[in-house]
Design a protein around this motif. Structure first.
Motif, PDB file in Angstrom:
ATOM      1  N   TYR A 194      43.567  -0.703 -48.747  1.00 57.61           N
ATOM      2  CA  TYR A 194      42.491  -1.033 -47.815  1.00 57.61           C
ATOM      3  C   TYR A 194      42.947  -0.986 -46.356  1.00 57.61           C
ATOM      4  CZ  TYR A 194      44.674  -5.657 -47.472  1.00 57.61           C
ATOM      5  OH  TYR A 194      45.560  -6.678 -47.242  1.00 57.61           O
ATOM      6  N   LEU A 195      44.231  -1.221 -46.090  1.00 57.09           N
ATOM      7  CA  LEU A 195      44.700  -1.178 -44.704  1.00 57.09           C
ATOM      8  C   LEU A 195      44.729   0.261 -44.187  1.00 57.09           C
ATOM      9  CD1 LEU A 195      47.544  -3.828 -44.926  1.00 57.09           C
ATOM     10  CD2 LEU A 195      45.433  -4.025 -43.606  1.00 57.09           C
ATOM     11  N   HIS A 196      45.184   1.186 -45.002  1.00 61.87           N
ATOM     12  CA  HIS A 196      45.167   2.592 -44.601  1.00 61.87           C
ATOM     13  C   HIS A 196      43.732   3.066 -44.393  1.00 61.87           C
ATOM     14  CE1 HIS A 196      46.263   6.823 -44.372  1.00 61.87           C
ATOM     15  NE2 HIS A 196      45.360   7.072 -45.299  1.00 61.87           N
ATOM     16  N   ASP A 197      42.831   2.650 -45.269  1.00 63.78           N
ATOM     17  CA  ASP A 197      41.422   3.021 -45.110  1.00 63.78           C
ATOM     18  C   ASP A 197      40.865   2.482 -43.796  1.00 63.78           C
ATOM     19  OD1 ASP A 197      41.567   4.233 -47.583  1.00 63.78           O
ATOM     20  OD2 ASP A 197      40.657   2.550 -48.661  1.00 63.78           O
ATOM     21  N   SER A 198      41.228   1.253 -43.465  1.00 64.48           N
ATOM     22  CA  SER A 198      40.786   0.667 -42.196  1.00 64.48           C
ATOM     23  C   SER A 198      41.378   1.413 -41.010  1.00 64.48           C
ATOM     24  CB  SER A 198      41.179  -0.811 -42.143  1.00 64.48           C
ATOM     25  OG  SER A 198      40.749  -1.408 -40.928  1.00 64.48           O
ATOM     26  N   TYR A 199      42.639   1.820 -41.149  1.00 64.44           N
ATOM     27  CA  TYR A 199      43.282   2.594 -40.083  1.00 64.44           C
ATOM     28  C   TYR A 199      42.507   3.884 -39.813  1.00 64.44           C
ATOM     29  CZ  TYR A 199      46.739   5.501 -37.692  1.00 64.44           C
ATOM     30  OH  TYR A 199      47.371   6.335 -36.798  1.00 64.44           O
ATOM     31  N   LEU A 200      42.151   4.605 -40.861  1.00 65.77           N
ATOM     32  CA  LEU A 200      41.422   5.864 -40.699  1.00 65.77           C
ATOM     33  C   LEU A 200      40.057   5.633 -40.060  1.00 65.77           C
ATOM     34  CD1 LEU A 200      42.195   7.704 -44.070  1.00 65.77           C
ATOM     35  CD2 LEU A 200      43.290   8.018 -41.841  1.00 65.77           C
ATOM     36  N   ARG A 201      39.402   4.534 -40.415  1.00 61.59           N
ATOM     37  CA  ARG A 201      38.075   4.260 -39.851  1.00 61.59           C
ATOM     38  C   ARG A 201      38.131   3.896 -38.375  1.00 61.59           C
ATOM     39  NH1 ARG A 201      37.397   1.245 -44.643  1.00 61.59           N
ATOM     40  NH2 ARG A 201      37.743  -0.686 -43.453  1.00 61.59           N
ATOM     41  N   ASN A 202      39.223   3.264 -37.965  1.00 57.51           N
ATOM     42  CA  ASN A 202      39.266   2.669 -36.631  1.00 57.51           C
ATOM     43  C   ASN A 202      40.116   3.402 -35.601  1.00 57.51           C
ATOM     44  OD1 ASN A 202      37.835  -0.148 -36.662  1.00 57.51           O
ATOM     45  ND2 ASN A 202      38.965  -0.067 -38.594  1.00 57.51           N
ATOM     46  N   LYS A 203      40.998   4.289 -36.035  1.00 58.03           N
ATOM     47  CA  LYS A 203      42.010   4.815 -35.116  1.00 58.03           C
ATOM     48  C   LYS A 203      41.428   5.588 -33.940  1.00 58.03           C
ATOM     49  CE  LYS A 203      43.039   9.140 -37.594  1.00 58.03           C
ATOM     50  NZ  LYS A 203      44.135  10.006 -38.064  1.00 58.03           N
ATOM     51  N   ASN A 204      40.268   6.206 -34.100  1.00 54.65           N
ATOM     52  CA  ASN A 204      39.675   7.000 -33.028  1.00 54.65           C
ATOM     53  C   ASN A 204      38.404   6.373 -32.476  1.00 54.65           C
ATOM     54  OD1 ASN A 204      41.655   9.082 -33.221  1.00 54.65           O
ATOM     55  ND2 ASN A 204      40.583   9.914 -35.005  1.00 54.65           N
ATOM     56  N   THR A 205      38.243   5.079 -32.692  1.00 50.72           N
ATOM     57  CA  THR A 205      37.046   4.384 -32.220  1.00 50.72           C
ATOM     58  C   THR A 205      37.459   3.171 -31.396  1.00 50.72           C
ATOM     59  OG1 THR A 205      36.901   2.892 -34.137  1.00 50.72           O
ATOM     60  CG2 THR A 205      35.854   5.055 -34.341  1.00 50.72           C
ATOM     61  N   ARG A 206      36.477   2.554 -30.786  1.00 49.36           N
ATOM     62  CA  ARG A 206      36.715   1.279 -30.108  1.00 49.36           C
ATOM     63  C   ARG A 206      36.577   0.178 -31.158  1.00 49.36           C
ATOM     64  NH1 ARG A 206      37.028  -0.659 -24.994  1.00 49.36           N
ATOM     65  NH2 ARG A 206      36.332  -2.806 -24.631  1.00 49.36           N
ATOM     66  N   ALA A 207      37.697  -0.204 -31.738  1.00 52.31           N
ATOM     67  CA  ALA A 207      37.678  -1.136 -32.865  1.00 52.31           C
ATOM     68  C   ALA A 207      37.220  -2.518 -32.426  1.00 52.31           C
ATOM     69  CB  ALA A 207      39.064  -1.224 -33.492  1.00 52.31           C
ATOM     70  N   SER A 208      36.507  -3.176 -33.301  1.00 48.55           N
ATOM     71  CA  SER A 208      36.056  -4.541 -33.068  1.00 48.55           C
ATOM     72  C   SER A 208      36.719  -5.472 -34.075  1.00 48.55           C
ATOM     73  CB  SER A 208      34.537  -4.630 -33.211  1.00 48.55           C
ATOM     74  OG  SER A 208      34.152  -4.410 -34.565  1.00 48.55           O
TER      75      SER A 208
END
Length: 264
Positions: A134-148
């Protein structure tokens, strides 16, 4: 001093040497890094073994080996925090390791009110096969966005795989009452001070060694589990009440996740 790497360890096996080598081989300027190893709940022969390794293979790194007879990873991390001289702290578990550029790449993105996260990959202890979670999945979702706080909530379930400003930690410490969930609680208590969440390039990786005998996988009595999870939920609730401006979805996700873990 820039970064303090805190490594708690208890009766370590050979996996510790891989962890320490990965830290010693970081590409970051060694004058900007210190390593604090906290040997907890035991002393010899491990203390001598670790010191011998430090002398032989970490001579160009600033290393301090601390020892306490009090067991527990939370207490060990707290000792490390108290001893840390760096502006930023990185927690590394003794059976995990870092890619060579991890600290350097994360250090390029630091700021006083931001945490910087890296990718996470899992390694099977015998086959060495790489997998993701789940951490890698979160990394992929957030790495190119303004993470909240909400979108990157998975990264607040662990204190590892990131750089945390010491000023954000401030007086917060790991709660030694808990053998399970202490990471998530600690990070949740820091959340209201975090203004930005940044993600390092894919070359910065925290490697997690999969383990079947970790504290979270030990068989516990139903009464023990209920007490732990009840107290943990109360701690989450109290942290939220102290800082109600935090996105309410975040503390609610911690509480719901705690009860899911209790049931399953």
């Amino acid at each position: 001093m820039g970064i303090s790497v805190i490594i708690p360890t208890y009766r370590p096996k050979d996996y510790l040497w891989q962890c320490l080598r990965s830290v010693a081989n970081q590409t970051i300027d060694k004058s900007q890094m210190e390593v604090i190893i906290v040997l907890n709940g035991c002393a010899e022969p491990w203390q001598t073994q670790i010191q011998t390794f430090i002398d032989k293979e970490m001579s160009d790194v600033q290393v301090r080996l601390l020892q306490t007879d009090t067991p527990g990873v939370s207490n060990a991390r707290n000792i490390g925090i108290e001893a840390a001289r760096g502006e930023y702290i990185s927690f590394v578990d003794d059976d995990d390791w870092l890619s060579a550029v991890a600290l350097e790449e994360m250090s390029k993105l630091v700021s006083p009110n931001a945490i910087v996260c890296c990718d996470v990959q899992c390694v099977h202890p015998t086959t060495k096969a790489i997998s993701t979670d789940y951490l890698h999945d979160s990394y992929l979702r957030n790495k190119n966005t303004r993470a909240s706080l909400w979108s990157a909530r998975s990264y607040f379930s662990t204190s590892c795989c990131k750089l945390i400003p010491k000023d954000v930690i401030a007086t917060t410490r790991f709660d030694c009452r808990f053998a399970v969930g202490e990471d998530s609680l600690f990070m949740s208590q820091l959340a209201y001070r975090v203004q930005n969440i940044r993600f390092a390039p894919a070359s910065a990786i925290y490697f997690r060694r999969l383990s079947l005998d970790s504290a979270s996988r030990k068989q516990r009595t139903l009464a023990w589990r209920f007490k732990q999870f009840w107290q943990l939920n109360n701690a989450y609730l109290w942290a939220w009440l102290k800082h109600p401006c935090v996105d309410p979805r975040f503390p609610l996700s911690r509480i719901v996740g705690t009860w899911i873990n209790f049931v399953f």
